[in-house]
Design a protein around this motif. Structure first.
Motif, mmCIF file in Angstrom:
data_model
loop_
_atom_site.group_PDB
_atom_site.id
_atom_site.type_symbol
_atom_site.label_atom_id
_atom_site.label_comp_id
_atom_site.label_asym_id
_atom_site.label_seq_id
_atom_site.Cartn_x
_atom_site.Cartn_y
_atom_site.Cartn_z
ATOM 1 N N CYS A 111 0.808 -1.220 0.000
ATOM 2 C CA CYS A 111 0.000 0.000 0.000
ATOM 3 C C CYS A 111 0.843 1.272 0.000
ATOM 4 O O CYS A 111 0.318 2.358 -0.269
ATOM 5 N N ASP A 112 2.111 1.163 0.306
ATOM 6 C CA ASP A 112 2.998 2.317 0.426
ATOM 7 C C ASP A 112 3.073 3.091 -0.894
ATOM 8 O O ASP A 112 3.392 2.516 -1.935
ATOM 9 N N PRO A 113 2.787 4.395 -0.869
ATOM 10 C CA PRO A 113 2.878 5.191 -2.101
ATOM 11 C C PRO A 113 4.277 5.169 -2.727
ATOM 12 O O PRO A 113 4.418 5.413 -3.921
ATOM 13 N N LEU A 114 5.308 4.883 -1.942
ATOM 14 C CA LEU A 114 6.660 4.800 -2.487
ATOM 15 C C LEU A 114 6.880 3.517 -3.293
ATOM 16 O O LEU A 114 7.824 3.428 -4.066
ATOM 17 N N ASN A 115 6.023 2.534 -3.095
ATOM 18 C CA ASN A 115 6.098 1.286 -3.860
ATOM 19 C C ASN A 115 5.323 1.493 -5.157
ATOM 20 O O ASN A 115 4.105 1.414 -5.180
ATOM 21 N N THR A 116 6.037 1.746 -6.225
ATOM 22 C CA THR A 116 5.383 2.059 -7.491
ATOM 23 C C THR A 116 5.718 1.071 -8.608
ATOM 24 O O THR A 116 5.298 1.269 -9.743
ATOM 25 N N TYR A 117 6.475 0.005 -8.287
ATOM 26 C CA TYR A 117 6.947 -0.873 -9.354
ATOM 27 C C TYR A 117 6.688 -2.346 -9.080
ATOM 28 O O TYR A 117 7.174 -3.204 -9.796
ATOM 29 N N THR A 118 5.916 -2.652 -8.061
ATOM 30 C CA THR A 118 5.602 -4.042 -7.744
ATOM 31 C C THR A 118 4.135 -4.288 -8.060
ATOM 32 O O THR A 118 3.257 -3.676 -7.460
ATOM 33 N N THR A 119 3.894 -5.189 -9.007
ATOM 34 C CA THR A 119 2.514 -5.532 -9.347
ATOM 35 C C THR A 119 2.478 -6.951 -9.908
ATOM 36 O O THR A 119 3.475 -7.453 -10.445
ATOM 37 N N GLY A 120 1.351 -7.606 -9.723
ATOM 38 C CA GLY A 120 1.175 -8.963 -10.230
ATOM 39 C C GLY A 120 1.875 -10.025 -9.388
ATOM 40 O O GLY A 120 2.099 -11.138 -9.857
#
Length: 191
Positions: free
Chosen positions: A165-174
């Motif tokens: 949920c961290d807004p700094l985490n922008t590249y982890t998905t799937g």
């Protein structure tokens, strides 16, 4: 773990269990507004599947709800979907074969939604192993195959959810990140 979630709306759908309840407390403590009644498209949707084996469980209604919300997030231009599920989603067990099949649908949904909803909506899952004393997630036999040789804590699971949920985490998905003490890597070594 501390993340900045002020002005973020969170909705939880699905199973209300101790891990889901702690996740909501952690999200509130980090500034999020939690609304179970989803009057608006949330910024973060937490989808909570059963964490203890339930024979005959079919996750289809929850997965469809996540798909619908994901489409609304795409239309709006941003959002996050985080699933809380049994680690059996990624590593099936003989003792709970039917439950494992139902959970496996989650992994495909996470990956598919990540493709459909990207690049602005991130979709991930936390695979929860044997957690709590008494157990609130997993199966006691998982502990004999876990590298860490102890039950996990609810806090360890909520910290992982906060990472997603961290807004700094922008590249982890799937992705499904298993919080299982190494069960999913050690389980296969005994076969």
């Amino acid at each position: 773990m501390r993340v900045e979630l002020n002005s973020v709306r969170v909705t939880l759908i699905g199973d209300h269990n101790p891990v889901a309840a702690a996740a909501l407390v952690a999200l509130r403590a980090n500034g999020a507004t939690v609304n179970d009644l989803a009057s608006k498209v949330p910024d973060i949707l937490v989808v909570s599947l059963p964490l203890l084996p339930v024979e005959g469980y079919a996750p289809d209604p929850l997965l469809q709800g996540a798909r619908t919300t994901g489409a609304q997030m795409v239309e709006r231009g941003n959002g996050r979907i985080v699933f809380l599920a049994s680690a059996m989603a990624g590593m099936p067990t003989r003792r709970h074969a039917t439950f494992s099949v139902g959970m496996a649908a989650l992994v495909a949904t996470v990956r598919t939604l990540a493709m459909e909803c990207g690049p602005r909506v991130l979709v991930n899952a936390v695979g929860v192993g044997a957690v709590g004393e008494p157990l609130v997630a997993g199966d006691a036999t998982m502990l004999s195959h876990a590298s860490i040789k102890r039950s996990g804590t609810v806090q360890e699971v909520t910290d992982t959810l906060l990472f997603f949920c961290d807004p700094l985490n922008t590249y982890t998905t799937g992705q499904m990140l298993s919080v299982d003490g190494g069960w999913s890597v050690g389980y296969g070594r005994n076969f």
